[in-house]
Design an enzyme around this catalytic site. Structure first.
Site, PDB file in Angstrom:
ATOM      1  N   GLU A 230      -8.481   4.806  -0.118  1.00  0.00           N
ATOM      2  CA  GLU A 230      -7.961   3.372   0.624  1.00  0.00           C
ATOM      3  C   GLU A 230      -6.608   4.023   1.135  1.00  0.00           C
ATOM      4  O   GLU A 230      -5.629   3.840   0.583  1.00  0.00           O
ATOM      5  CB  GLU A 230      -8.025   2.522  -0.451  1.00  0.00           C
ATOM      6  CG  GLU A 230      -9.185   1.663  -0.478  1.00  0.00           C
ATOM      7  CD  GLU A 230     -10.281   1.337   0.454  1.00  0.00           C
ATOM      8  OE1 GLU A 230      -9.626   0.905   1.591  1.00  0.00           O
ATOM      9  OE2 GLU A 230     -11.509   1.864   0.256  1.00  0.00           O
ATOM     10  N   CYS A 264      -0.873  -3.213   2.842  1.00  0.00           N
ATOM     11  CA  CYS A 264      -1.906  -1.966   3.705  1.00  0.00           C
ATOM     12  C   CYS A 264      -1.982  -2.893   4.433  1.00  0.00           C
ATOM     13  O   CYS A 264      -2.960  -3.018   5.295  1.00  0.00           O
ATOM     14  CB  CYS A 264      -2.169  -0.757   2.591  1.00  0.00           C
ATOM     15  SG  CYS A 264      -3.569  -1.166   2.060  1.00  0.00           S
TER      16      CYS A 264
HETATM   17  C1  SIN Z   1      -3.131  -3.856   0.228  1.00  0.00           C
HETATM   18  O1  SIN Z   1      -4.583  -3.040  -0.883  1.00  0.00           O
HETATM   19  O2  SIN Z   1      -2.962  -3.354  -0.158  1.00  0.00           O
HETATM   20  C2  SIN Z   1      -3.802  -4.919  -0.483  1.00  0.00           C
HETATM   21  C3  SIN Z   1      -5.332  -5.737  -0.720  1.00  0.00           C
HETATM   22  C4  SIN Z   1      -4.954  -7.435   0.299  1.00  0.00           C
HETATM   23  O3  SIN Z   1      -4.264  -8.662  -0.302  1.00  0.00           O
HETATM   24  O4  SIN Z   1      -5.124  -7.351   0.645  1.00  0.00           O
END
Ligand code: SIN
Length: 475
Positions: A230, A264
């Site tokens: 991810e 992200c």
């Molecule tokens: C992330 O993975 O940085 C954030 C996930 C989100 O809240 O959309």
């Protein structure tokens, strides 16, 4: 060995002291995992689920203390850390549901030879967590991994070791058998030792493209090791045509500046169709963000944005601004550094002004604006990135959304809703340089087990006919 310390980005206090796990510690942890993991796998799924439900209950029980730790380690406002604890606990219910929908034993019910799908855990999995949601995002892998019967070696971000300890503690209090989950603190060297071990059969990573790619390289030649990446994004948000500017403002603030822009999924590029109404909306946005409360996590009244994870991270954002200015971009609102001893930055908007900007994963409260002539140009520009995590559209038209959803390349395509705040009821993952086709969120359950196909019959019997040319063999 030199003891490691984590200093809070909030007040400089030491939030954690301890040793980073060495290669030897990793090897010992792998040895310790073997027996309890085998026993955990053999348990009935309902017994494992019961432990997961107790884990959620322990998170809720300790929620204030955990939220305080998250805020102290990351600088996030307390309300936001509180909501992270709730999301991490809710992950258990979402995973139970995902297991029922996507991972239940299936049979075609045929009499005679029946076709059946069962699921087998991967084995010993590594979970490498990020700092920005240090409880929820590791949990997004750990909960499904454990529920499916895997063992887990968990390395929290070195910026949030205390939150990592809370995760371990909550699982222990929930009654997870010893050593099924082991937390190994450390930075890059520890991660290298974990991923480098041939006993690791799955790696789940959440973080930057640079690190994700390095893990992918490290695993080259080990196709049997499952890898779920991810990674970040350079996320576009297209402003098409909206009547309600206040509602649009809310989406813009939540998309660009939640967690001080350190998600992200944050929108990094506003792509705006050039007309009077949209120019007014951008002026409103630029004016409003100067009144956003930026402060320390425990301040009253509560801030919307806290300090960045480190002074270096804040410096990187300020350097990016200088770099953009040199190239010819125009500041609508500049970042201001509120405190020289902390990474406390106010939000910023820069107009791109025809200047090509770097396609990078920025992690801070900085967004660019680009005006385009029409929707086609907006789509072209949105897709001008090697990433593809999230993208948003502000528009009053369903037809426009249909085009957007068909043509923009990203794993998350939101309409009149923030690009951030992914829901646990949906898959979460990106395309291009944002992932490797292993969606997490609701779909994380998929990469935590292998489907096993069986054609089975309780009675061994001769078929009605045999293969041509084998008839004589049966006489
Ligand atoms: C992330 O993975 O940085 C954030 C996930 C989100 O809240 O959309």
């Amino acid at each position: 060995m030199v003891q490691q310390q984590r200093m809070s980005p909030v007040d400089g206090s030491t939030t954690w002291t301890g040793d980073y796990a060495t290669q030897r510690d990793v090897t010992e942890a792998i040895e310790r995992a073997s027996r309890p993991m085998a026993a955990w796998q053999k348990l009935d799924a309902s017994a494992r689920t019961a432990v997961c439900l107790r884990f959620a209950e322990r998170l809720r029980f300790h929620s204030s203390a955990i939220a305080r730790t998250i805020s102290l380690e990351t600088g996030k406002p307390l309300w936001e850390s509180d909501s992270e604890v709730q999301a991490a606990a809710a992950k258990v219910d979402h995973t139970i549901d995902a297991m029922r929908v996507r991972r239940s034993v299936w049979s075609d019910g045929a009499v005679g030879s029946e076709s059946v799908i069962r699921y087998r855990p991967i084995g010993l999995m590594a979970v490498l967590g990020p700092f920005n949601l240090p409880l929820h995002l590791p949990g997004a892998h750990i909960v499904p991994a454990l529920m499916m019967g895997n063992g887990v070696l968990f390395k929290p971000s070195e910026k949030a070791p205390g939150t990592g300890e809370w995760i371990q503690r909550a699982w222990e209090e929930a009654g997870l058998p010893r050593n099924v989950l082991q937390t190994l603190q450390g930075a890059a060297e520890t991660a290298l030792a974990i991923v480098g071990s041939s006993a690791i059969e799955g790696v789940c990573f959440t973080g930057s493209y640079r690190v994700g790619e390095a893990i992918h390289r490290q695993l080259a030649g080990r196709p049997a090791c499952m890898l779920a990446l991810e990674m970040g994004g350079n996320n576009p948000l297209i402003i098409h045509d909206v009547r309600d500017h206040q509602a649009a403002l809310h989406v813009l603030i939540a998309s660009c500046f939640i967690t001080s822009g350190q998600r992200c999924t944050c929108a990094r590029r506003l792509i705006v169709i050039d007309n009077d109404s949209n120019r007014r909306l951008i002026r409103l946005f630029a004016d409003s963000i100067q009144r956003i409360r930026v402060g320390m996590p425990f301040d009253t009244p509560a801030p919307f944005m806290g300090p960045l994870i480190s002074i270096e991270a804040a410096k990187e954002i300020l350097d990016t601004e200088s770099h953009m200015e040199e190239k010819g971009a125009i500041p609508l609102v500049r970042c201001q550094r509120l405190d020289r001893t902390r990474g406390l930055l106010t939000p910023a908007i820069w107009e791109q002004n025809g200047v090509p900007l770097d396609d990078s994963e920025l992690f801070g409260p900085l967004v660019t604006v680009e005006y385009v002539d029409g929707f086609e140009d907006a789509i072209l520009s949105a897709n001008q990135t090697r990433y593809g995590l999230s993208a948003g559209l502000l528009s009053d038209s369903r037809d426009v959304f249909e085009t957007f959803v068909n043509e923009v390349r990203a794993g998350i395509l939101n309409w009149n809703c923030p690009t951030t705040g992914a829901t646990g009821r949906l898959p979460f993952g990106g395309i291009g340089a944002s992932g490797n086709h292993r969606s997490s969120g609701y779909f994380a359950i998929d990469y935590c087990s292998d489907p096993i196909a069986s054609v089975q019959s309780s009675v061994l019997q001769m078929p009605k006919s045999v293969y041509p040319g084998t008839e004589a063999a049966f006489n």
